[in-house]
Each structure stands twice: as C-alpha cells, then as structure tokens.
Design an enzyme around this catalytic site. Structure first.
Site, PDB file in Angstrom:
ATOM      1  N   ARG A 161      87.147  43.084 -23.716  1.00 16.20           N
ATOM      2  CA  ARG A 161      88.196  41.840 -23.323  1.00 16.20           C
ATOM      3  C   ARG A 161      88.160  40.809 -23.752  1.00 16.20           C
ATOM      4  O   ARG A 161      86.762  39.971 -23.512  1.00 16.20           O
ATOM      5  CB  ARG A 161      87.915  41.896 -22.004  1.00 16.20           C
ATOM      6  CG  ARG A 161      89.084  41.317 -20.635  1.00 16.20           C
ATOM      7  CD  ARG A 161      88.656  41.883 -18.999  1.00 16.20           C
ATOM      8  NE  ARG A 161      89.299  42.531 -18.361  1.00 16.20           N
ATOM      9  CZ  ARG A 161      89.008  43.520 -17.880  1.00 16.20           C
ATOM     10  NH1 ARG A 161      87.871  43.274 -17.072  1.00 16.20           N
ATOM     11  NH2 ARG A 161      89.773  44.154 -17.326  1.00 16.20           N
ATOM     12  N   GLY A 206      80.862  46.512 -23.875  1.00 17.40           N
ATOM     13  CA  GLY A 206      80.768  45.993 -24.754  1.00 17.40           C
ATOM     14  C   GLY A 206      81.654  46.961 -25.683  1.00 17.40           C
ATOM     15  O   GLY A 206      81.327  46.860 -26.753  1.00 17.40           O
ATOM     16  N   THR A 264      69.196  58.416 -21.560  1.00 13.55           N
ATOM     17  CA  THR A 264      69.582  59.049 -20.316  1.00 13.55           C
ATOM     18  C   THR A 264      69.621  59.567 -19.392  1.00 13.55           C
ATOM     19  O   THR A 264      69.144  60.871 -19.486  1.00 13.55           O
ATOM     20  CB  THR A 264      71.461  59.229 -21.091  1.00 13.55           C
ATOM     21  OG1 THR A 264      71.632  59.503 -19.349  1.00 13.55           O
ATOM     22  CG2 THR A 264      71.361  60.064 -21.665  1.00 13.55           C
ATOM     23  N   ILE A 265      68.720  59.002 -18.311  1.00 16.26           N
ATOM     24  CA  ILE A 265      68.746  59.037 -17.281  1.00 16.26           C
ATOM     25  C   ILE A 265      69.319  60.420 -17.109  1.00 16.26           C
ATOM     26  O   ILE A 265      68.428  61.986 -16.479  1.00 16.26           O
ATOM     27  CB  ILE A 265      67.897  58.947 -16.204  1.00 16.26           C
ATOM     28  CG1 ILE A 265      69.779  58.202 -15.793  1.00 16.26           C
ATOM     29  CG2 ILE A 265      67.918  57.118 -16.855  1.00 16.26           C
ATOM     30  CD1 ILE A 265      69.918  57.957 -14.218  1.00 16.26           C
ATOM     31  N   ASP A 266      70.968  60.274 -17.531  1.00 12.70           N
ATOM     32  CA  ASP A 266      71.292  62.287 -16.913  1.00 12.70           C
ATOM     33  C   ASP A 266      71.461  63.152 -17.686  1.00 12.70           C
ATOM     34  O   ASP A 266      70.789  64.549 -17.030  1.00 12.70           O
ATOM     35  CB  ASP A 266      72.758  61.967 -16.967  1.00 12.70           C
ATOM     36  CG  ASP A 266      72.785  60.590 -16.248  1.00 12.70           C
ATOM     37  OD1 ASP A 266      72.342  60.413 -15.030  1.00 12.70           O
ATOM     38  OD2 ASP A 266      74.337  59.643 -16.706  1.00 12.70           O
ATOM     39  N   ASP A 317      76.326  58.837 -23.794  1.00 10.63           N
ATOM     40  CA  ASP A 317      76.997  59.642 -24.350  1.00 10.63           C
ATOM     41  C   ASP A 317      78.398  58.335 -24.947  1.00 10.63           C
ATOM     42  O   ASP A 317      78.719  58.648 -26.191  1.00 10.63           O
ATOM     43  CB  ASP A 317      77.535  60.197 -23.394  1.00 10.63           C
ATOM     44  CG  ASP A 317      78.857  60.894 -24.095  1.00 10.63           C
ATOM     45  OD1 ASP A 317      78.875  62.409 -24.414  1.00 10.63           O
ATOM     46  OD2 ASP A 317      80.049  61.267 -23.123  1.00 10.63           O
ATOM     47  N   GLY A 318      78.510  57.378 -24.036  1.00 14.04           N
ATOM     48  CA  GLY A 318      79.263  56.016 -24.444  1.00 14.04           C
ATOM     49  C   GLY A 318      79.880  55.514 -25.802  1.00 14.04           C
ATOM     50  O   GLY A 318      80.003  55.432 -26.479  1.00 14.04           O
ATOM     51  N   THR A 319      78.118  55.275 -25.637  1.00 15.26           N
ATOM     52  CA  THR A 319      77.626  54.787 -26.851  1.00 15.26           C
ATOM     53  C   THR A 319      77.506  55.235 -28.252  1.00 15.26           C
ATOM     54  O   THR A 319      77.752  54.753 -28.909  1.00 15.26           O
ATOM     55  CB  THR A 319      76.090  53.918 -26.637  1.00 15.26           C
ATOM     56  OG1 THR A 319      76.413  53.131 -24.968  1.00 15.26           O
ATOM     57  CG2 THR A 319      76.068  52.595 -27.413  1.00 15.26           C
ATOM     58  N   GLN A 339      66.353  55.278  -9.863  1.00 15.89           N
ATOM     59  CA  GLN A 339      66.189  56.023 -10.653  1.00 15.89           C
ATOM     60  C   GLN A 339      66.249  55.450 -12.355  1.00 15.89           C
ATOM     61  O   GLN A 339      65.758  55.988 -13.103  1.00 15.89           O
ATOM     62  CB  GLN A 339      67.087  57.108 -10.266  1.00 15.89           C
ATOM     63  CG  GLN A 339      67.286  57.773  -9.357  1.00 15.89           C
ATOM     64  CD  GLN A 339      68.236  58.471  -9.213  1.00 15.89           C
ATOM     65  OE1 GLN A 339      68.870  59.834  -9.557  1.00 15.89           O
ATOM     66  NE2 GLN A 339      69.268  58.093  -8.171  1.00 15.89           N
ATOM     67  N   ARG A 340      66.321  54.147 -12.674  1.00 16.46           N
ATOM     68  CA  ARG A 340      66.540  54.200 -14.277  1.00 16.46           C
ATOM     69  C   ARG A 340      65.756  53.221 -14.784  1.00 16.46           C
ATOM     70  O   ARG A 340      65.409  52.737 -15.062  1.00 16.46           O
ATOM     71  CB  ARG A 340      67.905  52.957 -14.080  1.00 16.46           C
ATOM     72  CG  ARG A 340      68.899  54.192 -14.090  1.00 16.46           C
ATOM     73  CD  ARG A 340      69.981  53.720 -15.316  1.00 16.46           C
ATOM     74  NE  ARG A 340      70.605  52.735 -15.338  1.00 16.46           N
ATOM     75  CZ  ARG A 340      72.057  51.830 -15.170  1.00 16.46           C
ATOM     76  NH1 ARG A 340      72.460  52.838 -14.891  1.00 16.46           N
ATOM     77  NH2 ARG A 340      72.346  50.980 -15.083  1.00 16.46           N
ATOM     78  N   ASP A 371      72.774  64.528 -20.921  1.00 19.70           N
ATOM     79  CA  ASP A 371      73.190  65.088 -20.408  1.00 19.70           C
ATOM     80  C   ASP A 371      74.353  65.772 -21.797  1.00 19.70           C
ATOM     81  O   ASP A 371      75.265  65.164 -22.066  1.00 19.70           O
ATOM     82  CB  ASP A 371      75.437  64.492 -19.558  1.00 19.70           C
ATOM     83  CG  ASP A 371      75.062  63.020 -19.788  1.00 19.70           C
ATOM     84  OD1 ASP A 371      74.273  62.687 -20.770  1.00 19.70           O
ATOM     85  OD2 ASP A 371      75.293  63.252 -19.111  1.00 19.70           O
ATOM     86  N   MET A 381      71.408  60.272  -9.341  1.00 20.54           N
ATOM     87  CA  MET A 381      72.635  60.310 -10.088  1.00 20.54           C
ATOM     88  C   MET A 381      72.497  61.427 -11.073  1.00 20.54           C
ATOM     89  O   MET A 381      72.178  62.539 -10.583  1.00 20.54           O
ATOM     90  CB  MET A 381      72.148  58.926 -11.103  1.00 20.54           C
ATOM     91  CG  MET A 381      72.473  57.685  -9.748  1.00 20.54           C
ATOM     92  SD  MET A 381      71.665  56.324 -11.419  1.00 20.54           S
ATOM     93  CE  MET A 381      72.318  55.079 -10.415  1.00 20.54           C
ATOM     94  N   GLY A 382      73.778  61.269 -12.276  1.00 20.11           N
ATOM     95  CA  GLY A 382      73.624  62.250 -12.717  1.00 20.11           C
ATOM     96  C   GLY A 382      75.259  62.432 -13.639  1.00 20.11           C
ATOM     97  O   GLY A 382      74.942  63.272 -14.505  1.00 20.11           O
ATOM     98  N   ARG A 383      76.004  61.903 -12.992  1.00 16.23           N
ATOM     99  CA  ARG A 383      77.507  61.942 -13.564  1.00 16.23           C
ATOM    100  C   ARG A 383      77.739  62.985 -13.038  1.00 16.23           C
ATOM    101  O   ARG A 383      77.150  63.354 -12.241  1.00 16.23           O
ATOM    102  CB  ARG A 383      77.258  61.406 -14.697  1.00 16.23           C
ATOM    103  CG  ARG A 383      77.777  59.423 -15.551  1.00 16.23           C
ATOM    104  CD  ARG A 383      77.997  59.034 -16.504  1.00 16.23           C
ATOM    105  NE  ARG A 383      77.588  59.240 -17.485  1.00 16.23           N
ATOM    106  CZ  ARG A 383      77.971  59.085 -18.390  1.00 16.23           C
ATOM    107  NH1 ARG A 383      79.145  58.357 -18.594  1.00 16.23           N
ATOM    108  NH2 ARG A 383      77.117  60.364 -19.925  1.00 16.23           N
ATOM    109  N   GLY A 423      73.980  52.467 -19.606  1.00 12.95           N
ATOM    110  CA  GLY A 423      72.544  52.651 -19.222  1.00 12.95           C
ATOM    111  C   GLY A 423      71.389  51.748 -19.136  1.00 12.95           C
ATOM    112  O   GLY A 423      71.644  52.649 -20.126  1.00 12.95           O
TER     113      GLY A 423
HETATM  114  O1  F6P Z   1      74.346  56.955 -17.089  1.00 10.54           O
HETATM  115  C1  F6P Z   1      73.620  56.232 -16.000  1.00 10.54           C
HETATM  116  C2  F6P Z   1      73.592  56.085 -14.960  1.00 10.54           C
HETATM  117  O2  F6P Z   1      72.589  55.879 -14.274  1.00 10.54           O
HETATM  118  C3  F6P Z   1      74.463  57.563 -13.845  1.00 10.54           C
HETATM  119  O3  F6P Z   1      73.969  58.403 -13.865  1.00 10.54           O
HETATM  120  C4  F6P Z   1      75.505  56.853 -13.181  1.00 10.54           C
HETATM  121  O4  F6P Z   1      76.615  57.410 -12.429  1.00 10.54           O
HETATM  122  C5  F6P Z   1      75.731  55.599 -13.652  1.00 10.54           C
HETATM  123  O5  F6P Z   1      74.728  55.374 -14.909  1.00 10.54           O
HETATM  124  C6  F6P Z   1      75.452  54.415 -12.730  1.00 10.54           C
HETATM  125  O6  F6P Z   1      76.467  52.486 -14.118  1.00 10.54           O
HETATM  126  P1  F6P Z   1      76.133  51.242 -13.336  1.00 10.54           P
HETATM  127  O7  F6P Z   1      75.049  51.295 -13.680  1.00 10.54           O
HETATM  128  O8  F6P Z   1      77.461  51.145 -13.969  1.00 10.54           O
HETATM  129  O9  F6P Z   1      76.505  51.639 -11.820  1.00 10.54           O
END
Ligand code: F6P
Length: 394
Positions: A115, A109, A171-173, A149-151, A319-320, A175, A215-217, A44
């Site tokens: 896929r 990705g 990340t905005i989270d 985190d994922g990337t 928020q992003r 975390d 947000m914040g997961r 994200g």
């Molecule tokens: O990790 C950043 C984040 O904005 C989280 O806070 C939120 O849960 C998620 O990404 C939303 O992802 P998407 O852009 O796939 O809706």
C-alpha cells in the site's frame, strides 16, 4: 603459487579480498562466497529469531570475515530508505535468550502488494523491482530471510526475479513443509502446556469446564502437542472436524464417573464437521484474515448442553512471546549458522531444514509445495485417542 588446501576459507577470503583467483587455484564456485550478507525477519515473531540473527552474525564474522547488514521490519526495510544497520558482535551480544527480534518484523510488507500513496491516492502496487534495486544498492551477495509460510513464499517469488535468497523457516505454528520442525514451536507448546496446567487446578476446584483457544492457523500442532502434554480431555484441531455433541458426550462421561471438571484445548483453526472456521477479522489484499472465536462457540454449546459452568480462555500472543526454550535456541542457532554456510556455497533459493537430527538445505520450491499439517493417522493422534482424549469426532 598454488596452495594445497585451495578451499581453505581464509585463503578464499584473502584471495577474493585482494582480487585474485587464478593464483590461488580458486574456481568460479568460490565467487559464490558472500562478502556482504543481509538478514531480515518477516511475518509474526517467534521465540528464537534473535538466536538466528546472533548465529548469522557470529558465523559470518568468525568463520568467513563477512559483513552482515540487518534490515528493519521485514521487507519494509528494503523499500523504505535508511532502515538498515551493520550488525557486529556488539549488536548481538546478550540477545540469545530474548524473545522477539532486534530487527523488528512486519506481516504487511509484501513487496508484490504494497500500500503506497501515488498522486495523493492510496493504492496497492508491486514494488518488487524497487526492492531488488535496493538489494543491489546495498551490495548484498545473499539475503537471509527468516520467515514463515507467507514470508518464504514472497522470498521465493523474489528469488525467481533474481534475488539471492537463503531462507530460514520460523513459526510457532510448525506448518512449514520440508522441515521436521520450526523454531518457536517448542516455546509455544511449553507456554500452552503451562496454561493448561494452570487451568486444571482452577477447573477442578470450581467443577468447571475450561476451554482454551490456541494458535496455529490451519494446523493443529500446538493444540495437539500441548493438549497431550497438559492432559487435556478434549483436543479439537482443524485436521479433524468435530461434532459439538461428541465433545459434550466426553464431558458428560467424565462427570458421570465423578470427574466434575474438564479441559478442552481447541486450535483457532478447528471447525465443526460441515461448518466453517471462525474469523475475528476478514482479510484483504494486504492482510490475511484473522482466525479466532471458535472457543466461544464451543464454550457456549458445552455450557448449555452439558449444564456445566464453563469458562473460555484465549491464550493469544502469549504463545509468541517470552524467552525461547533451550530447544528453540539450539535449533535457531543451527539454522542461522547453516544459512551462512548456504550463502557461502551460493545455495540461493534454498531453505535450512531439520531432517531427523541433521540440518540440511532444501529448495524453497520443495518446502513450499505443500503446507505441513497434523497427520491424522500419525502417532500423536493415535496416542491421544489411546489415552482416551476425545478429538470430538467419535
Ligand atoms: O503464524 C503465527 C500466528 O501467531 C498464528 O498462529 C496466528 O493465527 C497469527 O500468527 C496471528 O497473527 P497476528 O500477529 O497478525 O495477530
């Protein structure tokens, strides 16, 4: 001929460029210097990504005379052909205050689970070897990956397979472990605080309870920080499972003392004690499950139990977006410049991190060992409680 300042950057670049090392007294280590650096942004987006890209390009060109290759749409650009661009000063001019990422990003990705169509059928396969071949073909000495985190986990797996990765946490989270803070977080907290300020005036005018989902997961940093900064009355975060009745008690107490409005900041990952997180979409082998909806549950309960008019706002992707704050530009720029220095020192498998006032590097393995969560004994939580903010647990 021997130079006195053997590790002067320009001497190293010159010596490498003309293909000599011994005459200049250069060591094996100097071979680590990166002539061609790749950069991609994954997961994200977060305000400050463009500031990283700009800092990488300017530092690579100004200090080391190295070339920077931008890769479009995260790891997708390393799998698909023709998805790269040489980044020069022209490409990064004017992007410092811009949100988003000029390179694009993708959160689907993953080269280890991609896929693709094979023999006319859609299948999920590991294409990481093809991605490694692509990095070789692009002649990248280092690949700077700017991600969450994922990337960064994917990057670490690629590093273990031999890819010369340098990580930059975003990340905005907020975390990600190993760094005091990630860029993007400050901007998200500012946006969320602004939303709380705006909800306050309408809540007070209409004598309503306003529930704001943030947000914040699985981490409650955005809700906690914005909740404190905006003066929320209740803050619900995943690290502190809440009790619906206790949330209502706080609303009732305020009403009983003449304050006929309340603000509840709820993190998307918050959940009631003994209950579960609420998802708006389930995940699969490609995409993570999407959190969302807990604010609706809280709003409905409050409306029924406290007999107060209640409205729910989900702040979502606002928020992003938008311009990064000065802090996020400052941090992102420092991370970008540090990533180039790390590339030049051959610090592959490491990540830039903020530790106190210093930007340092730490092994990705260490940073990813444990995700960062709100410290429930920490000063932010104590501060909230001390101010009379309810976390819904007492
Ligand atoms: O990790 C950043 C984040 O904005 C989280 O806070 C939120 O849960 C998620 O990404 C939303 O992802 P998407 O852009 O796939 O809706």
């Amino acid at each position: 001929m021997q130079f006195d300042i053997l590790h002067d950057t320009h001497v190293v670049i010159f010596a490498k460029a003309v293909g000599i090392r011994s005459d200049y007294g250069l060591s094996e280590q100097d071979d680590c210097m990166a002539d061609r650096i790749g950069i991609l942004t994954g997961g994200g987006d977060a305000p400050g990504l463009n500031a990283v890209i700009r800092a990488v390009v300017k530092t690579a060109l100004n200090v080391y005379g190295a070339q920077v290759i931008g890769i479009y749409d995260g790891f997708d650009g390393l799998y698909e052909t023709g998805r790269t661009i040489e980044l020069t000063r022209a490409e990064v001019r004017g992007i410092l205050p811009r949100g988003g990422t000029i390179l694009g990003t993708a959160n689907r990705g993953n080269p280890f689970a991609r896929r693709v169509i094979r023999d006319g059928e859609e299948v999920v396969v590991d294409v990481s070897d093809e991605v490694l071949e692509k990095i070789d073909a692009l002649q990248l000495d280092t690949l700077i990956v700017v991600g969450g985190d994922g990337t960064l986990r994917i990057s670490y797996e690629l590093y273990l397979k031999g890819c010369p990765i340098v990580g930059v946490p975003k990340t905005i989270d907020n975390d990600i472990g190993g760094t005091d803070v990630t860029f993007g977080f400050d901007t998200a907290v500012s946006t969320a605080t602004d939303a709380i300020d705006k909800l306050h005036t309408t809540a007070e005018s209409h004598h309503r309870v306003m529930v704001l989902e943030l947000m914040g997961r699985d981490a409650g940093f955005i809700a906690l920080h914005a909740g404190i900064a905006g003066g929320a009355d209740v803050i619900l975060i995943p690290e502190v499972p809440f009790d619906f009745e206790k949330v209502c008690r706080k609303i009732d107490q305020r009403a009983a003392s003449g304050r006929h409005f309340s603000i509840i900041a709820v993190a998307e990952g918050a959940f009631p004690a003994g209950g579960a997180q609420v998802y708006s979409r389930s995940g699969d082998e490609i995409s993570a499950a999407r959190l969302g909806g807990i604010s609706q549950d809280v709003g409905e309960f409050v409306a029924e139990t406290c007999a107060m008019e209640t409205r729910v706002t989900v702040l979502g992707h606002l928020q992003r977006g938008g311009q990064p704050t000065a802090f996020d530009r400052w941090l992102a720029t420092r991370f970008g410049a540090a990533a180039v220095r790390m590339a030049m020192e051959g610090k592959h498998g490491c990540m830039a991190s903020l530790q106190g006032q210093q930007v340092r590097d730490i092994p990705l393995e260490e940073a990813l060992a444990e995700p960062k969560r709100v410290d429930v004994e920490g000063d932010a939580v104590l501060t909230a409680r001390g101010l009379g903010i309810s976390l819904g647990d007492e």
